[in-house]
Design a protein around this motif. Structure first.
Motif, short mmCIF file in Angstrom:
data_model
loop_
_atom_site.label_atom_id
_atom_site.label_comp_id
_atom_site.label_asym_id
_atom_site.label_seq_id
_atom_site.Cartn_x
_atom_site.Cartn_y
_atom_site.Cartn_z
N HIS A 52 0.95 -1.28 -0.24
CA HIS A 52 -0.06 0.00 -0.17
C HIS A 52 0.85 1.39 0.04
O HIS A 52 0.34 2.27 -0.68
CB HIS A 52 -0.81 0.06 1.19
CG HIS A 52 -2.07 -1.16 0.99
ND1 HIS A 52 -2.86 -1.06 -0.06
CD2 HIS A 52 -2.52 -1.96 1.87
CE1 HIS A 52 -3.72 -2.32 0.20
NE2 HIS A 52 -3.17 -2.86 1.23
N ILE A 53 2.07 1.27 0.65
CA ILE A 53 2.72 2.30 0.74
C ILE A 53 3.50 2.68 -0.44
O ILE A 53 3.69 3.62 -0.84
CB ILE A 53 3.85 2.21 2.11
CG1 ILE A 53 3.23 2.52 3.55
CG2 ILE A 53 5.02 3.24 1.70
CD1 ILE A 53 2.58 3.76 3.59
N ALA A 54 3.86 1.75 -0.98
CA ALA A 54 4.55 1.68 -2.46
C ALA A 54 3.35 2.56 -3.44
O ALA A 54 3.91 3.11 -4.29
CB ALA A 54 4.74 0.57 -3.19
N GLN A 55 2.08 2.10 -3.34
CA GLN A 55 1.06 2.86 -4.23
C GLN A 55 1.15 4.10 -3.98
O GLN A 55 1.07 5.13 -4.70
CB GLN A 55 -0.04 2.13 -4.17
CG GLN A 55 -0.29 0.70 -4.46
CD GLN A 55 0.07 0.48 -5.95
OE1 GLN A 55 -0.45 1.05 -6.70
NE2 GLN A 55 1.02 -0.53 -6.03
N LEU A 56 1.27 4.47 -2.81
CA LEU A 56 1.21 6.01 -2.21
C LEU A 56 2.34 7.02 -2.70
O LEU A 56 2.34 7.71 -2.97
CB LEU A 56 0.95 6.11 -0.88
CG LEU A 56 -0.27 5.66 -0.28
CD1 LEU A 56 -0.50 5.62 1.28
CD2 LEU A 56 -1.52 6.41 -0.77
N ALA A 57 3.57 5.88 -2.62
CA ALA A 57 4.85 6.42 -2.89
C ALA A 57 4.62 6.85 -4.58
O ALA A 57 5.50 7.81 -5.04
CB ALA A 57 5.97 5.90 -2.58
N ASN A 58 4.22 5.86 -5.15
CA ASN A 58 4.32 5.87 -6.49
C ASN A 58 3.50 7.16 -7.11
O ASN A 58 3.76 7.74 -8.16
CB ASN A 58 3.85 4.59 -7.23
CG ASN A 58 3.73 4.90 -8.67
OD1 ASN A 58 4.55 4.85 -9.51
ND2 ASN A 58 2.71 4.24 -9.67
N ALA A 59 2.36 7.48 -6.33
CA ALA A 59 1.61 8.53 -6.69
C ALA A 59 2.23 10.05 -6.03
O ALA A 59 1.66 11.05 -6.46
CB ALA A 59 0.27 8.33 -6.21
N GLY A 60 3.37 9.85 -5.38
CA GLY A 60 4.08 11.11 -4.94
C GLY A 60 3.46 11.62 -3.51
O GLY A 60 3.92 12.78 -3.42
N LEU A 61 2.60 10.71 -2.99
CA LEU A 61 2.07 11.36 -1.82
C LEU A 61 2.81 11.09 -0.50
O LEU A 61 2.66 11.59 0.80
CB LEU A 61 0.71 10.81 -1.50
CG LEU A 61 -0.43 11.18 -2.69
CD1 LEU A 61 -1.63 10.03 -2.74
CD2 LEU A 61 -0.76 12.60 -2.78
N VAL A 62 3.79 10.08 -0.59
CA VAL A 62 4.53 9.75 0.88
C VAL A 62 6.01 9.67 0.11
O VAL A 62 6.20 9.28 -0.91
CB VAL A 62 4.02 8.54 1.42
CG1 VAL A 62 2.48 8.65 1.82
CG2 VAL A 62 3.91 7.32 0.63
N SER A 63 6.71 9.70 1.32
CA SER A 63 8.34 9.47 1.28
C SER A 63 8.63 8.58 2.25
O SER A 63 7.83 8.23 3.28
CB SER A 63 8.94 10.85 1.23
OG SER A 63 8.87 11.34 2.51
N GLN A 64 9.85 8.01 2.13
CA GLN A 64 10.34 7.14 3.12
C GLN A 64 12.01 7.41 3.34
O GLN A 64 12.57 7.90 2.45
CB GLN A 64 10.08 5.62 2.69
CG GLN A 64 10.87 5.23 1.49
CD GLN A 64 10.51 3.85 1.17
OE1 GLN A 64 9.74 3.02 1.56
NE2 GLN A 64 11.42 3.18 0.22
N ARG A 65 12.24 7.04 4.60
CA ARG A 65 13.81 7.16 4.72
C ARG A 65 14.08 6.22 5.98
O ARG A 65 13.07 6.03 6.56
CB ARG A 65 14.11 8.55 5.24
CG ARG A 65 13.43 9.07 6.47
CD ARG A 65 13.65 10.51 6.84
NE ARG A 65 13.12 10.79 8.29
CZ ARG A 65 11.88 11.09 8.66
NH1 ARG A 65 10.93 10.90 7.75
NH2 ARG A 65 11.67 11.26 9.94
N ARG A 66 15.41 5.82 5.84
CA ARG A 66 15.82 4.69 6.86
C ARG A 66 16.33 5.82 8.16
O ARG A 66 16.94 6.66 8.13
CB ARG A 66 16.90 4.16 6.12
CG ARG A 66 17.20 2.99 7.15
CD ARG A 66 18.37 1.85 6.54
NE ARG A 66 17.28 1.20 5.41
CZ ARG A 66 16.63 0.12 6.01
NH1 ARG A 66 16.37 -0.15 7.21
NH2 ARG A 66 15.89 -0.72 5.15
N ASN A 67 16.00 5.17 9.40
CA ASN A 67 16.21 5.63 10.56
C ASN A 67 16.94 4.64 11.34
O ASN A 67 16.19 3.94 12.00
CB ASN A 67 15.09 6.26 11.25
CG ASN A 67 15.82 7.02 12.71
OD1 ASN A 67 16.96 7.18 12.79
ND2 ASN A 67 14.92 7.47 13.53
N GLY A 68 17.89 4.14 11.22
CA GLY A 68 19.00 2.94 11.81
C GLY A 68 18.15 1.90 11.08
O GLY A 68 18.28 1.74 9.83
#
Length: 114
Positions: A52-68
């Protein structure tokens, strides 16, 4: 924002789990939420959340980052504002009827980031 981008964003939000995840991320602010916390809050399996997050990210609505060892997801407020602007640009027959809606949450302080 152009029509194809809007259609992609609305399509990504047109699913119950994705809409719920996006709303939680908007509430969380720019610091976002860890994948585990998001999955637990939604009551869905981590693998489903990733889809689900991949779909939102593909639409440019969310980002992701690594923290540890954690992956943090965050709403893209600029994209959200652009989408809202597109949807309301012809409000009131094209006349300005209300101030433009803008969500500019404060940036988290260093100690606030998990």
């Amino acid at each position: 924002m152009d029509s194809p981008t809007v259609v992609r964003a609305l399509g990504a939000l047109a699913q119950e789990h994705r809409l719920a995840a996006y709303r939680l991320l908007v509430q969380a602010g720019p610091q976002g939420l860890a994948a585990g916390a998001l999955s637990g809050s939604l009551g869905i399996a981590p693998s489903s959340l990733s889809f689900h997050i991949a779909q939102l990210a593909n639409a440019g609505l969310v980002s992701q980052r690594r923290n540890g060892r954690s992956i943090l997801y965050a709403a893209d407020y600029a994209a959200m504002g652009a989408l809202m602007g597109f949807l309301t640009e012809n409000c009131c027959g094209g006349q300005a009827c209300v101030p433009a809606a803008a969500c500019n949450p404060p940036e988290p302080k260093e100690r606030d980031v998990a």
